[in-house]
Design a protein around this motif. Structure first.
Motif, PDB file in Angstrom:
ATOM      1  N   ALA A  57       0.855  -1.196   0.000  1.00  0.00           N
ATOM      2  CA  ALA A  57       0.000   0.000   0.000  1.00  0.00           C
ATOM      3  C   ALA A  57       0.887   1.242   0.000  1.00  0.00           C
ATOM      4  O   ALA A  57       1.807   1.347   0.819  1.00  0.00           O
ATOM      5  CB  ALA A  57      -0.917   0.005   1.217  1.00  0.00           C
ATOM      6  N   PRO A  58       0.655   2.178  -0.921  1.00  0.00           N
ATOM      7  CA  PRO A  58       1.512   3.365  -0.989  1.00  0.00           C
ATOM      8  C   PRO A  58       1.267   4.373   0.125  1.00  0.00           C
ATOM      9  O   PRO A  58       2.116   5.232   0.377  1.00  0.00           O
ATOM     10  CB  PRO A  58       1.164   3.967  -2.351  1.00  0.00           C
ATOM     11  CG  PRO A  58      -0.236   3.510  -2.619  1.00  0.00           C
ATOM     12  CD  PRO A  58      -0.336   2.146  -1.985  1.00  0.00           C
ATOM     13  N   TYR A  59       0.111   4.294   0.797  1.00  0.00           N
ATOM     14  CA  TYR A  59      -0.218   5.301   1.808  1.00  0.00           C
ATOM     15  C   TYR A  59      -0.500   4.644   3.153  1.00  0.00           C
ATOM     16  O   TYR A  59      -1.140   3.588   3.205  1.00  0.00           O
ATOM     17  CB  TYR A  59      -1.427   6.126   1.366  1.00  0.00           C
ATOM     18  CG  TYR A  59      -1.240   6.740   0.012  1.00  0.00           C
ATOM     19  CD1 TYR A  59      -0.329   7.770  -0.189  1.00  0.00           C
ATOM     20  CD2 TYR A  59      -1.960   6.266  -1.088  1.00  0.00           C
ATOM     21  CE1 TYR A  59      -0.139   8.314  -1.443  1.00  0.00           C
ATOM     22  CE2 TYR A  59      -1.772   6.812  -2.351  1.00  0.00           C
ATOM     23  CZ  TYR A  59      -0.855   7.835  -2.522  1.00  0.00           C
ATOM     24  OH  TYR A  59      -0.659   8.381  -3.758  1.00  0.00           O
ATOM     25  N   ALA A  88       3.961  18.189  -4.179  1.00  0.00           N
ATOM     26  CA  ALA A  88       2.710  18.871  -3.833  1.00  0.00           C
ATOM     27  C   ALA A  88       1.537  17.895  -3.850  1.00  0.00           C
ATOM     28  O   ALA A  88       0.653  17.959  -2.983  1.00  0.00           O
ATOM     29  CB  ALA A  88       2.456  20.021  -4.802  1.00  0.00           C
ATOM     30  N   ALA A  89       1.523  16.981  -4.813  1.00  0.00           N
ATOM     31  CA  ALA A  89       0.440  15.999  -4.912  1.00  0.00           C
ATOM     32  C   ALA A  89       0.450  15.057  -3.702  1.00  0.00           C
ATOM     33  O   ALA A  89      -0.601  14.755  -3.128  1.00  0.00           O
ATOM     34  CB  ALA A  89       0.578  15.201  -6.208  1.00  0.00           C
ATOM     35  N   HIS A  94      -1.934  13.199   1.450  1.00  0.00           N
ATOM     36  CA  HIS A  94      -1.791  12.813   2.858  1.00  0.00           C
ATOM     37  C   HIS A  94      -2.629  13.705   3.769  1.00  0.00           C
ATOM     38  O   HIS A  94      -3.280  13.227   4.703  1.00  0.00           O
ATOM     39  CB  HIS A  94      -0.316  12.849   3.267  1.00  0.00           C
ATOM     40  CG  HIS A  94       0.455  11.644   2.807  1.00  0.00           C
ATOM     41  ND1 HIS A  94       0.908  11.511   1.526  1.00  0.00           N
ATOM     42  CD2 HIS A  94       0.831  10.506   3.473  1.00  0.00           C
ATOM     43  CE1 HIS A  94       1.540  10.349   1.402  1.00  0.00           C
ATOM     44  NE2 HIS A  94       1.511   9.721   2.571  1.00  0.00           N
ATOM     45  N   LYS A  95      -2.623  15.001   3.482  1.00  0.00           N
ATOM     46  CA  LYS A  95      -3.400  15.911   4.331  1.00  0.00           C
ATOM     47  C   LYS A  95      -4.892  15.670   4.174  1.00  0.00           C
ATOM     48  O   LYS A  95      -5.639  15.698   5.165  1.00  0.00           O
ATOM     49  CB  LYS A  95      -3.047  17.362   3.986  1.00  0.00           C
ATOM     50  CG  LYS A  95      -1.666  17.788   4.472  1.00  0.00           C
ATOM     51  CD  LYS A  95      -1.418  19.264   4.229  1.00  0.00           C
ATOM     52  CE  LYS A  95      -0.094  19.701   4.837  1.00  0.00           C
ATOM     53  NZ  LYS A  95       0.169  21.145   4.633  1.00  0.00           N
ATOM     54  N   LEU A  99      -3.436  11.819   7.110  1.00  0.00           N
ATOM     55  CA  LEU A  99      -2.254  11.001   7.375  1.00  0.00           C
ATOM     56  C   LEU A  99      -1.034  11.889   7.624  1.00  0.00           C
ATOM     57  O   LEU A  99      -0.995  13.039   7.181  1.00  0.00           O
ATOM     58  CB  LEU A  99      -1.975  10.085   6.174  1.00  0.00           C
ATOM     59  CG  LEU A  99      -3.087   9.088   5.823  1.00  0.00           C
ATOM     60  CD1 LEU A  99      -2.769   8.396   4.490  1.00  0.00           C
ATOM     61  CD2 LEU A  99      -3.250   8.063   6.937  1.00  0.00           C
ATOM     62  N   PRO A 100      -0.018  11.365   8.305  1.00  0.00           N
ATOM     63  CA  PRO A 100       1.219  12.129   8.519  1.00  0.00           C
ATOM     64  C   PRO A 100       1.844  12.500   7.172  1.00  0.00           C
ATOM     65  O   PRO A 100       1.926  11.665   6.263  1.00  0.00           O
ATOM     66  CB  PRO A 100       2.107  11.151   9.293  1.00  0.00           C
ATOM     67  CG  PRO A 100       1.162  10.202   9.941  1.00  0.00           C
ATOM     68  CD  PRO A 100       0.010  10.056   8.993  1.00  0.00           C
ATOM     69  N   ASP A 101       2.265  13.743   7.051  1.00  0.00           N
ATOM     70  CA  ASP A 101       2.795  14.251   5.781  1.00  0.00           C
ATOM     71  C   ASP A 101       4.306  14.013   5.704  1.00  0.00           C
ATOM     72  O   ASP A 101       5.064  14.664   6.423  1.00  0.00           O
ATOM     73  CB  ASP A 101       2.490  15.745   5.666  1.00  0.00           C
ATOM     74  CG  ASP A 101       3.036  16.357   4.390  1.00  0.00           C
ATOM     75  OD1 ASP A 101       3.469  15.600   3.506  1.00  0.00           O
ATOM     76  OD2 ASP A 101       3.017  17.601   4.288  1.00  0.00           O
TER      77      ASP A 101
END
Length: 332
Positions: A57-59, A88-89, A94-95, A99-101
């Motif tokens: 999972a990427p996120y 920026a994407a 994440h925001k 999720l933590p940036d």
């Protein structure tokens, strides 16, 4: 062309479900459609790359994963501006997901600084379609066709109002008001007006075949437009393609920004110019470069271009005056 009219107000929601649905629509309008498309493309690329690396999972993305991806893209030869779009994407994704940036990490920021120093961060500048060049480009337009009438209007208005391509595609018939002096154009929102306060500029009349006001009037009359997008796609047989909805612009749009760039490139090539160095921005740059060369003041140029900073506009002035009163004149 009609006089300006305000947007119709939205009906007030009467239930919690309706209010939340409207809130979702407003959230979707936080950025331009073009920006959303760029972000979506980068997020797909990132997810695909993560899959190739065996990541399930990427996120949320780890700092190490993002650093590795950015470095890979830099090694592939992507520009600094493109890689910055990716950052920026990922920050936005994440925001929005709570999720933590990872993009705020100092080691990632250091990686980006290294990429900028290594690749260089000078922006790619498109060649200006100056007044002289534009006249040759417009001469190549077949104005006996509906498509040709549209193209002539787009080129001349894009130059005459120093428009950004996003402004051209969002322009509505209701935003135009013609009077004896020229064309008053209300720009509802722009790159420097994200809150859509709006601003009205004047497009002065030209002479003969290069008058933007006459070209726009000819196109609108020929297309039978009374409302909606000014610039629209023309299909086979000279039939207008219906406009498409846009959440970000909050108005229907006709041509895409890519289509505007393609039109400029086409006529630049017809004029014997290199189409690779021309794009939609060439119209805006051409107006400013030509105005500076004729001695227009920075403040008068800003009235049309709507630049917030004199420093940004000074680039065009320097280009136009590179050899004017040169310090080396007569030395050799």
């Amino acid at each position: 062309m009609s006089t300006l009219s305000p947007l119709a107000p939205c009906g007030a929601p009467t239930t919690l479900t309706e209010a939340l649905a409207l809130a979702d629509d407003l959230a979707a309008a936080e950025m331009a459609d073009s920006t959303r498309a760029v972000y979506a493309r980068w997020l797909r690329n990132f997810a695909a790359w993560c899959g190739d690396q065996g990541l399930e999972a990427p996120y949320p993305a780890s700092v190490a994963t993002v650093r590795a991806f950015l470095t890979t893209e830099a090694a592939r030869g992507l520009s600094v501006s493109s890689i910055s779009q990716c950052v920026a994407a990922l920050r936005w994704a994440h925001k929005r997901a709570g999720l933590p940036d990872p993009t705020t990490d100092e080691t990632l920021r250091a990686t980006m600084k290294g990429i900028r120093r290594t690749l260089g961060a000078a922006p790619e500048r498109k060649a200006p379609a100056t007044a002289e060049r534009l006249k040759v480009m417009v001469a190549g337009v077949d104005r006996t066709t509906l498509k040709g009438k549209r193209d002539a209007a787009l080129l001349l208005l894009g130059f005459g109002g120093a428009f950004r391509r996003s402004e051209l595609v969002a322009l509505q018939v209701e935003d135009l008001a013609e009077d004896d002096d020229g064309l008053r154009v209300t720009i509802r929102g722009s790159k420097t007006d994200q809150d859509r306060i709006g601003q009205t500029i004047g497009v002065i009349r030209g002479t003969g075949a290069t008058c933007p006001v006459r070209a726009v009037r000819t196109w609108i009359d020929a297309a039978g437009l009374t409302t909606g997008p000014v610039f629209r796609a023309v299909g086979k047989g000279g039939r207008l393609v219906p406009p498409r909805p846009s959440r970000a612009a909050r108005v229907p749009v006709g041509l895409s920004g890519v289509a505007v760039a393609a039109i400029v490139k086409h006529y630049a090539e017809w004029a014997g110019l290199d189409p690779e160095v021309f794009a939609a921005h060439s119209l805006r740059a051409g107006f400013l470069t030509s105005a500076a060369a004729k001695g227009a003041t920075v403040f008068k140029m800003m009235d049309v271009s709507r630049h917030k900073s004199v420093d940004m506009l000074a680039v065009y002035v320097r280009d136009a005056e590179t050899f004017k009163d040169h310090a080396g004149a007569g030395l050799l």
